[in-house]
Write a protein that holds these residues in place. Structure first.
Motif, PDB file in Angstrom:
ATOM      1  N   ARG A  66       0.839  -1.195   0.000  1.00 32.21           N
ATOM      2  CA  ARG A  66       0.000   0.000   0.000  1.00 32.21           C
ATOM      3  C   ARG A  66       0.873   1.244   0.000  1.00 32.21           C
ATOM      4  O   ARG A  66       1.825   1.327   0.770  1.00 32.21           O
ATOM      5  N   ARG A  67       0.530   2.194  -0.875  1.00 28.21           N
ATOM      6  CA  ARG A  67       1.232   3.485  -0.901  1.00 28.21           C
ATOM      7  C   ARG A  67       0.194   4.595  -0.797  1.00 28.21           C
ATOM      8  O   ARG A  67      -0.769   4.621  -1.562  1.00 28.21           O
ATOM      9  N   ILE A  68       0.407   5.463   0.169  1.00 28.56           N
ATOM     10  CA  ILE A  68      -0.480   6.604   0.388  1.00 28.56           C
ATOM     11  C   ILE A  68       0.388   7.856   0.309  1.00 28.56           C
ATOM     12  O   ILE A  68       1.459   7.911   0.923  1.00 28.56           O
ATOM     13  N   ARG A  69      -0.082   8.825  -0.430  1.00 30.93           N
ATOM     14  CA  ARG A  69       0.671  10.082  -0.523  1.00 30.93           C
ATOM     15  C   ARG A  69      -0.291  11.229  -0.272  1.00 30.93           C
ATOM     16  O   ARG A  69      -1.214  11.463  -1.037  1.00 30.93           O
ATOM     17  N   TRP A  70      -0.060  11.923   0.860  1.00 32.47           N
ATOM     18  CA  TRP A  70      -0.821  13.137   1.150  1.00 32.47           C
ATOM     19  C   TRP A  70       0.187  14.235   1.428  1.00 32.47           C
ATOM     20  O   TRP A  70       0.582  14.968   0.566  1.00 32.47           O
TER      21      TRP A  70
ATOM     22  N   LYS B  59       3.118  13.452   2.945  1.00 32.38           N
ATOM     23  CA  LYS B  59       4.352  12.705   2.692  1.00 32.38           C
ATOM     24  C   LYS B  59       3.917  11.332   2.204  1.00 32.38           C
ATOM     25  O   LYS B  59       2.731  11.008   2.220  1.00 32.38           O
ATOM     26  N   GLU B  60       4.858  10.533   1.759  1.00 31.46           N
ATOM     27  CA  GLU B  60       4.509   9.202   1.277  1.00 31.46           C
ATOM     28  C   GLU B  60       4.644   8.183   2.401  1.00 31.46           C
ATOM     29  O   GLU B  60       5.655   8.160   3.104  1.00 31.46           O
ATOM     30  N   LEU B  61       3.618   7.371   2.557  1.00 30.11           N
ATOM     31  CA  LEU B  61       3.621   6.279   3.526  1.00 30.11           C
ATOM     32  C   LEU B  61       3.474   4.974   2.759  1.00 30.11           C
ATOM     33  O   LEU B  61       2.644   4.875   1.848  1.00 30.11           O
ATOM     34  N   THR B  62       4.279   3.980   3.120  1.00 36.60           N
ATOM     35  CA  THR B  62       4.156   2.674   2.494  1.00 36.60           C
ATOM     36  C   THR B  62       4.142   1.600   3.572  1.00 36.60           C
ATOM     37  O   THR B  62       4.797   1.746   4.608  1.00 36.60           O
ATOM     38  N   ASP B  63       3.379   0.558   3.324  1.00 36.72           N
ATOM     39  CA  ASP B  63       3.383  -0.602   4.205  1.00 36.72           C
ATOM     40  C   ASP B  63       2.966  -1.811   3.376  1.00 36.72           C
ATOM     41  O   ASP B  63       2.592  -1.672   2.215  1.00 36.72           O
ATOM     42  N   GLU B  64       3.075  -2.979   3.964  1.00 34.91           N
ATOM     43  CA  GLU B  64       2.681  -4.182   3.232  1.00 34.91           C
ATOM     44  C   GLU B  64       2.068  -5.204   4.171  1.00 34.91           C
ATOM     45  O   GLU B  64       2.336  -5.223   5.377  1.00 34.91           O
TER      46      GLU B  64
ATOM     47  N   VAL C 172      -6.627  -7.650   5.784  1.00 27.11           N
ATOM     48  CA  VAL C 172      -7.298  -6.432   6.238  1.00 27.11           C
ATOM     49  C   VAL C 172      -6.247  -5.337   6.359  1.00 27.11           C
ATOM     50  O   VAL C 172      -5.253  -5.494   7.069  1.00 27.11           O
ATOM     51  N   LEU C 173      -6.479  -4.235   5.651  1.00 24.33           N
ATOM     52  CA  LEU C 173      -5.595  -3.081   5.724  1.00 24.33           C
ATOM     53  C   LEU C 173      -6.200  -2.106   6.720  1.00 24.33           C
ATOM     54  O   LEU C 173      -7.341  -1.652   6.519  1.00 24.33           O
ATOM     55  N   PRO C 174      -5.493  -1.785   7.786  1.00 20.33           N
ATOM     56  CA  PRO C 174      -6.057  -0.868   8.779  1.00 20.33           C
ATOM     57  C   PRO C 174      -6.166   0.544   8.225  1.00 20.33           C
ATOM     58  O   PRO C 174      -5.475   0.917   7.278  1.00 20.33           O
ATOM     59  N   GLN C 175      -7.048   1.304   8.830  1.00 16.31           N
ATOM     60  CA  GLN C 175      -7.200   2.704   8.436  1.00 16.31           C
ATOM     61  C   GLN C 175      -5.915   3.474   8.724  1.00 16.31           C
ATOM     62  O   GLN C 175      -5.142   3.097   9.612  1.00 16.31           O
ATOM     63  N   VAL C 176      -5.701   4.517   7.956  1.00 13.44           N
ATOM     64  CA  VAL C 176      -4.569   5.409   8.198  1.00 13.44           C
ATOM     65  C   VAL C 176      -5.126   6.812   8.365  1.00 13.44           C
ATOM     66  O   VAL C 176      -5.885   7.287   7.520  1.00 13.44           O
TER      67      VAL C 176
ATOM     68  N   GLN D  38      -3.839   7.010  -3.423  1.00 11.66           N
ATOM     69  CA  GLN D  38      -3.862   5.652  -2.876  1.00 11.66           C
ATOM     70  C   GLN D  38      -3.533   4.656  -3.983  1.00 11.66           C
ATOM     71  O   GLN D  38      -4.166   4.688  -5.046  1.00 11.66           O
ATOM     72  N   VAL D  39      -2.592   3.776  -3.724  1.00 13.07           N
ATOM     73  CA  VAL D  39      -2.248   2.729  -4.691  1.00 13.07           C
ATOM     74  C   VAL D  39      -2.064   1.423  -3.927  1.00 13.07           C
ATOM     75  O   VAL D  39      -1.369   1.382  -2.914  1.00 13.07           O
ATOM     76  N   LEU D  40      -2.698   0.361  -4.460  1.00  9.53           N
ATOM     77  CA  LEU D  40      -2.494  -0.985  -3.922  1.00  9.53           C
ATOM     78  C   LEU D  40      -1.941  -1.863  -5.031  1.00  9.53           C
ATOM     79  O   LEU D  40      -2.516  -1.920  -6.127  1.00  9.53           O
ATOM     80  N   VAL D  41      -0.837  -2.531  -4.733  1.00  8.16           N
ATOM     81  CA  VAL D  41      -0.210  -3.459  -5.666  1.00  8.16           C
ATOM     82  C   VAL D  41      -0.118  -4.813  -4.969  1.00  8.16           C
ATOM     83  O   VAL D  41       0.318  -4.898  -3.816  1.00  8.16           O
ATOM     84  N   VAL D  42      -0.532  -5.858  -5.673  1.00  7.15           N
ATOM     85  CA  VAL D  42      -0.461  -7.222  -5.135  1.00  7.15           C
ATOM     86  C   VAL D  42       0.644  -7.963  -5.866  1.00  7.15           C
ATOM     87  O   VAL D  42       0.693  -7.969  -7.097  1.00  7.15           O
TER      88      VAL D  42
END
Length: 153
Positions: free
Chosen positions: A52-56, A58-63, A73-77, A94-98
């Motif tokens: 998961r990549r979120i950019r508002w 700053k950029e936040l990434t997690d997997e 389940v992806l928790p809220q950010v 918001q970008v999700l890559v599998v």
């Protein structure tokens, strides 16, 4: 408070900062909680890695890794910003890559336009079924448009 050498406006700023620190004031949902049921050719994608990549601001990434049923389940950010108090436009990328079977699938590309919880699907919970072999499509059913190969319940 002048006798302490602290101007009144500085005390107001300090008080405001403390209120923000100890409350949810100024927090925006940059990614609402999402439950994904991931399949490939109709079979649960066990062990699929969701990046998961979120950019508002700053950029936040997690997997995350799908369980034995292909569910993750992806928790809220939530992020805090003074921008929530100014007349500015909210846009969170918001970008999700599998990653599964040595392949990469983009399953969610969105520009979230409202800071409320679940605003991605106009207030509906984000419970999704994603078939990796499906083609991406442009969804315009909600107040914003996004690309996905997922369906929702």
């Amino acid at each position: 408070m002048q006798e302490l050498g602290i101007p009144f406006w500085a005390l107001l700023i300090i008080a405001f900062a403390l209120v923000m620190l100890f409350t949810d004031i100024g927090k925006a949902y940059t990614f609402s909680e999402m439950r994904l049921e991931i399949t490939c050719q109709g079979v649960p994608a066990v062990g699929a890695v969701v990046k998961r990549r979120i950019r508002w601001q700053k950029e936040l990434t997690d997997e995350f890794t799908a369980d034995s049923s292909g569910v993750v389940v992806l928790p809220q950010v939530r992020e805090r910003s003074i921008m929530q108090f100014t007349p500015s436009e909210f846009v969170a990328s918001q970008v999700l890559v599998v990653q599964f079977s040595n392949q990469e699938f983009k399953i969610w590309i969105n520009a979230k336009r409202r800071p409320q919880n679940n605003s991605e699907l106009d207030g509906n919970p984000m419970t999704m079924k994603c078939e990796l072999s499906d083609e991406q499509r442009l969804v315009t059913d909600f107040r914003n448009s996004f690309l996905t190969n997922c369906t929702w319940k």
